[in-house]
Design a protein around this motif. Structure first.
Motif, PDB file in Angstrom:
ATOM      1  N   ALA A 107       0.837  -1.203   0.000  1.00 31.75           N
ATOM      2  CA  ALA A 107       0.000   0.000   0.000  1.00 31.75           C
ATOM      3  C   ALA A 107       0.868   1.248   0.000  1.00 31.75           C
ATOM      4  N   GLN A 108       0.477   2.203  -0.814  1.00 30.47           N
ATOM      5  CA  GLN A 108       1.223   3.458  -0.905  1.00 30.47           C
ATOM      6  C   GLN A 108       0.331   4.636  -0.514  1.00 30.47           C
ATOM      7  N   GLY A 109      -0.565   4.432   0.416  1.00 36.13           N
ATOM      8  CA  GLY A 109      -1.512   5.478   0.772  1.00 36.13           C
ATOM      9  C   GLY A 109      -2.810   5.261   0.013  1.00 36.13           C
ATOM     10  N   PRO A 110      -3.716   6.233   0.040  1.00 36.62           N
ATOM     11  CA  PRO A 110      -5.009   6.081  -0.636  1.00 36.62           C
ATOM     12  C   PRO A 110      -4.810   5.807  -2.125  1.00 36.62           C
ATOM     13  N   ALA A 111      -5.526   4.808  -2.638  1.00 39.92           N
ATOM     14  CA  ALA A 111      -5.377   4.448  -4.048  1.00 39.92           C
ATOM     15  C   ALA A 111      -6.015   5.491  -4.953  1.00 39.92           C
ATOM     16  N   VAL A 112      -7.107   6.088  -4.495  1.00 39.93           N
ATOM     17  CA  VAL A 112      -7.821   7.056  -5.317  1.00 39.93           C
ATOM     18  C   VAL A 112      -7.964   8.363  -4.547  1.00 39.93           C
ATOM     19  N   VAL A 113      -7.584   9.449  -5.174  1.00 38.43           N
ATOM     20  CA  VAL A 113      -7.752  10.757  -4.566  1.00 38.43           C
ATOM     21  C   VAL A 113      -9.040  11.366  -5.100  1.00 38.43           C
ATOM     22  N   LYS A 114      -9.929  11.718  -4.206  1.00 39.92           N
ATOM     23  CA  LYS A 114     -11.186  12.330  -4.621  1.00 39.92           C
ATOM     24  C   LYS A 114     -10.910  13.755  -5.079  1.00 39.92           C
ATOM     25  N   ILE A 115     -11.311  14.054  -6.304  1.00 35.97           N
ATOM     26  CA  ILE A 115     -11.065  15.390  -6.834  1.00 35.97           C
ATOM     27  C   ILE A 115     -12.176  15.761  -7.799  1.00 35.97           C
ATOM     28  N   ASP A 116     -12.626  16.991  -7.723  1.00 39.10           N
ATOM     29  CA  ASP A 116     -13.701  17.495  -8.586  1.00 39.10           C
ATOM     30  C   ASP A 116     -13.228  18.800  -9.197  1.00 39.10           C
ATOM     31  N   LEU A 117     -12.692  18.730 -10.411  1.00 42.40           N
ATOM     32  CA  LEU A 117     -12.233  19.930 -11.112  1.00 42.40           C
ATOM     33  C   LEU A 117     -13.402  20.577 -11.839  1.00 42.40           C
ATOM     34  N   ASP A 118     -13.563  21.873 -11.667  1.00 50.08           N
ATOM     35  CA  ASP A 118     -14.606  22.622 -12.359  1.00 50.08           C
ATOM     36  C   ASP A 118     -13.993  23.638 -13.298  1.00 50.08           C
ATOM     37  N   LEU A 119     -14.510  23.691 -14.513  1.00 49.40           N
ATOM     38  CA  LEU A 119     -14.113  24.689 -15.496  1.00 49.40           C
ATOM     39  C   LEU A 119     -15.047  25.884 -15.373  1.00 49.40           C
ATOM     40  N   ALA A 120     -14.496  27.094 -15.399  1.00 46.74           N
ATOM     41  CA  ALA A 120     -15.311  28.278 -15.177  1.00 46.74           C
ATOM     42  C   ALA A 120     -14.735  29.476 -15.930  1.00 46.74           C
ATOM     43  N   CYS A 121     -15.473  30.581 -15.916  1.00 49.19           N
ATOM     44  CA  CYS A 121     -15.070  31.763 -16.676  1.00 49.19           C
ATOM     45  C   CYS A 121     -15.535  33.040 -15.983  1.00 49.19           C
ATOM     46  N   LEU A 122     -14.602  33.937 -15.743  1.00 49.93           N
ATOM     47  CA  LEU A 122     -14.937  35.312 -15.352  1.00 49.93           C
ATOM     48  C   LEU A 122     -15.053  36.132 -16.633  1.00 49.93           C
ATOM     49  N   TYR A 123     -16.125  36.909 -16.761  1.00 51.31           N
ATOM     50  CA  TYR A 123     -16.302  37.686 -17.992  1.00 51.31           C
ATOM     51  C   TYR A 123     -16.472  39.166 -17.693  1.00 51.31           C
ATOM     52  N   GLU A 124     -16.019  39.968 -18.628  1.00 49.72           N
ATOM     53  CA  GLU A 124     -16.246  41.413 -18.616  1.00 49.72           C
ATOM     54  C   GLU A 124     -16.570  41.837 -20.039  1.00 49.72           C
ATOM     55  N   LEU A 125     -17.754  42.436 -20.208  1.00 48.90           N
ATOM     56  CA  LEU A 125     -18.194  42.877 -21.522  1.00 48.90           C
ATOM     57  C   LEU A 125     -17.857  44.351 -21.741  1.00 48.90           C
ATOM     58  N   LYS A 126     -17.941  44.781 -22.983  1.00 48.60           N
ATOM     59  CA  LYS A 126     -17.580  46.161 -23.321  1.00 48.60           C
ATOM     60  C   LYS A 126     -18.486  47.190 -22.638  1.00 48.60           C
ATOM     61  N   ASP A 127     -19.732  46.784 -22.323  1.00 47.33           N
ATOM     62  CA  ASP A 127     -20.650  47.721 -21.662  1.00 47.33           C
ATOM     63  C   ASP A 127     -20.458  47.771 -20.151  1.00 47.33           C
TER      64      ASP A 127
ATOM     65  N   ASN B 276     -10.074  41.174 -26.161  1.00 47.93           N
ATOM     66  CA  ASN B 276     -10.342  41.898 -27.395  1.00 47.93           C
ATOM     67  C   ASN B 276      -9.663  43.256 -27.286  1.00 47.93           C
ATOM     68  N   ASN B 277      -8.517  43.388 -27.920  1.00 44.03           N
ATOM     69  CA  ASN B 277      -7.730  44.614 -27.846  1.00 44.03           C
ATOM     70  C   ASN B 277      -7.702  45.288 -29.211  1.00 44.03           C
ATOM     71  N   LYS B 278      -8.550  46.311 -29.375  1.00 41.86           N
ATOM     72  CA  LYS B 278      -8.631  47.061 -30.632  1.00 41.86           C
ATOM     73  C   LYS B 278      -8.904  46.147 -31.817  1.00 41.86           C
ATOM     74  N   GLY B 279      -9.815  45.207 -31.598  1.00 47.87           N
ATOM     75  CA  GLY B 279     -10.227  44.321 -32.676  1.00 47.87           C
ATOM     76  C   GLY B 279      -9.374  43.078 -32.842  1.00 47.87           C
ATOM     77  N   ASP B 280      -8.280  42.964 -32.079  1.00 44.95           N
ATOM     78  CA  ASP B 280      -7.434  41.772 -32.151  1.00 44.95           C
ATOM     79  C   ASP B 280      -7.793  40.859 -30.988  1.00 44.95           C
ATOM     80  N   LEU B 281      -8.339  39.696 -31.323  1.00 40.76           N
ATOM     81  CA  LEU B 281      -8.765  38.749 -30.298  1.00 40.76           C
ATOM     82  C   LEU B 281      -7.613  37.785 -30.023  1.00 40.76           C
ATOM     83  N   THR B 282      -7.084  37.851 -28.812  1.00 45.48           N
ATOM     84  CA  THR B 282      -5.917  37.033 -28.476  1.00 45.48           C
ATOM     85  C   THR B 282      -6.208  36.113 -27.295  1.00 45.48           C
ATOM     86  N   VAL B 283      -5.468  35.011 -27.244  1.00 45.73           N
ATOM     87  CA  VAL B 283      -5.495  34.086 -26.123  1.00 45.73           C
ATOM     88  C   VAL B 283      -4.114  34.109 -25.489  1.00 45.73           C
ATOM     89  N   ARG B 284      -4.056  34.406 -24.194  1.00 48.10           N
ATOM     90  CA  ARG B 284      -2.779  34.478 -23.488  1.00 48.10           C
ATOM     91  C   ARG B 284      -2.770  33.459 -22.346  1.00 48.10           C
TER      92      ARG B 284
END
Length: 250
Positions: free
Chosen positions: A89-109, A211-219
């Protein structure tokens, strides 16, 4: 700035030719610390629906280590090949984990908010915020979790911060091999690996779409924090009010 590292030769060294997918690009762009930015506008991919997928699996480092140790001992004692291996045995065989994907947004208005499973803030693809969460995968299935972003409304979007948090279970980013993949309407898909060790972190900012002056980038961001959404909010200056929330039981 510009394109990230193209993993053509990485795939080739691993013995697999690049994948050619129907209706998609034949190669992958990997955003890294050295090459953190890609322009969707310059790629001609700043329209249609951008699909963002989170998938993960538990690391098997311990298993691989035991296998390599066994292999080394077989060379020294070939007779062990016919004896069953005693796995300690090397400790717990399964680690309970619940990853959630999410998004903070800010619109132009000036509208700001969050799209996330917690609180059932699943968003809307055809109305503000033009971001929709497909569902909540609590078990790490191969399909993972997916966000859809309607880039036909890119002129109404100022910035989106895509992040992941561990809602329940042990903080285990260091034991979880997670990848976020972007599937634009045109050009190569983009991959960002959460491969840095941060054992106690509970949240991670993955990338910023701006969205920077019409250039949509992913950083690429890949910044781990030890709290939840409110800490990411402070880090990126969103200015929202946060309260404790819970998921409904499955």
């Amino acid at each position: 700035m510009g394109w990230g590292k193209v993993s053509f030769f990485d795939n080739w060294r691993r013995g697999g030719a690049p994948k050619f997918e129907a209706g998609g690009a034949s190669y992958v762009v990997e955003l890294t610390k050295r090459n953190p930015v890609v322009s969707l506008t310059k790629q001609g991919a700043a329209s249609g629906h951008l699909r963002v997928n989170l998938s993960w699996q538990m690391r098997t480092t311990d298993i691989g280590m035991r296998g390599s140790q066994r292999g080394g001992s077989l060379l020294r004692n070939p007779g062990r090949l016919f004896k069953p291996e005693v796995v300690q045995a090397q400790g717990p065989a399964v680690v309970k984990i619940d990853l959630d994907l999410a998004c903070l947004y800010e619109l132009k208005d000036g509208t700001k908010g969050v799209v996330q499973p917690l609180g059932n803030f699943l968003g809307d693809i055809n109305a503000a915020p033009y971001v929709k969460l497909s569902g909540d995968d609590r078990f790490g299935s191969p399909s993972g979790e997916t966000l859809y972003i309607n880039l036909d409304h890119r002129d109404e979007i100022k910035r989106l911060l895509i992040f992941v948090y561990i809602y329940d279970g042990t903080p285990a980013f260091d034991r979880t091999h997670a990848v976020v993949t972007l599937y634009p309407s045109n050009g190569p898909r983009v991959e960002i690996g959460l491969d840095e060790r941060a054992p106690q972190a509970r949240s991670c900012a993955i990338f910023m779409l701006e969205n920077n002056k019409g250039d949509l980038t992913v950083r690429r961001e890949v910044k781990y924090v030890y709290g939840f959404q409110s800490e990411l909010d402070r880090l990126y200056g969103w200015g929202l009010q946060w309260g404790r929330g819970y998921k409904s039981k499955v």
